[in-house]
Design a protein around this motif. Sequence first.
Motif, short mmCIF file in Angstrom:
data_model
loop_
_atom_site.label_atom_id
_atom_site.label_comp_id
_atom_site.label_asym_id
_atom_site.label_seq_id
_atom_site.Cartn_x
_atom_site.Cartn_y
_atom_site.Cartn_z
N UNK A 189 0.93 -1.36 0.04
CA UNK A 189 0.02 -0.03 0.04
C UNK A 189 0.92 1.27 -0.03
N UNK A 190 2.06 1.05 0.56
CA UNK A 190 3.01 2.45 0.52
C UNK A 190 3.97 2.51 -0.70
N UNK A 191 3.87 1.56 -1.45
CA UNK A 191 4.74 1.74 -2.69
C UNK A 191 4.83 2.81 -3.60
N UNK A 192 3.33 3.41 -3.98
CA UNK A 192 3.37 4.47 -4.51
C UNK A 192 3.83 5.71 -3.91
N UNK A 193 3.58 5.86 -2.72
CA UNK A 193 4.35 6.61 -2.02
C UNK A 193 5.73 7.09 -1.92
N UNK A 194 6.25 5.75 -1.62
CA UNK A 194 7.50 5.43 -1.38
C UNK A 194 8.44 5.98 -2.70
N UNK A 195 7.82 5.30 -3.81
CA UNK A 195 8.36 5.77 -5.39
C UNK A 195 8.35 7.19 -5.49
N UNK A 196 7.23 7.79 -5.28
CA UNK A 196 7.38 9.25 -5.37
C UNK A 196 8.53 9.97 -4.45
#
Length: 283
Positions: free
Chosen positions: A51-58
């Motif tokens: 669930x955190x991956x989009x935030x981490x990538x950005x």
Amino acid sequence: MSTSRARPMQHVDRKSLYTSLEARVRYLHSFLDFGVSDIEALKSGSKYIQALIPAVVNIVYKKLLQYDITARAFTTRSTAFEGPMDESPDEDSPQILHRKMFLKAYLKKLCSDPAKMEFWEYLDKVGMMHTGIGRTHPLHIEYIHIGAGLAVIQDVLTEAILSHPRLHLQRKIAIVKALGKVIWIQNDLFTKWYVHDGEEFTDGMDFGEIEKEGWLHGKKVLNEEDGTSEGSDDTATACPVSGQKGKDSPTAGVCPFTGISSDMKNLKVQDNKPKVEVTATGQ
């Protein structure tokens, strides 16, 4: 009077650490006490991590584009190159969007099965390819930036998981500890390609045919187009943020990280430190 050791001293063959990936990983697992409980924590916590991956990538790419020395890697292929940049990439540049897809797929790979040697073989290959080996267009990223990037990933994941409003403390600790061990083993599998330790054993070593990025043993393990990794189940109806399915889908409950979405509404950058705020409830 000397006290007896709780466990007998274990022998580690130094040469094997540099000539056998399996021996190296086995030693790291033993030293870090990475075991069944860590694997279980990662499996049970994978839906929260994904669930955190989009935030981490950005956050990672916002950070990389904040400094000229790291941003130049996206135009010159090497952070050691001191020549002028012919263009200034931003977060919407085609090459950045392309690399974001690879990072998203890589982070999903971290949520796969660390009980399999293939998991660690892929992490080792990631380290190798950042030194320019096995790429049509050689990419060489100096290690200082690799270590800093891994630290950002660990920092964001740790804060978000520990901030989850509904996970029990012991479960949070278990997930954070297991993730930390995996990230530090990944760190080692980067540094082994940079340092000269053990080169008396590896000089002239034939690494065989190097498969292209995203492939391992003839199989495509990363799908950069949709950010998935081999073995993941993305066919069922899922929460668009967390990837939860079945009883954990939005129709049956609340996504544990609804406050984190791909448009980064809850990403705040203050004093140069990106912060992910978890505002939603979860299981």
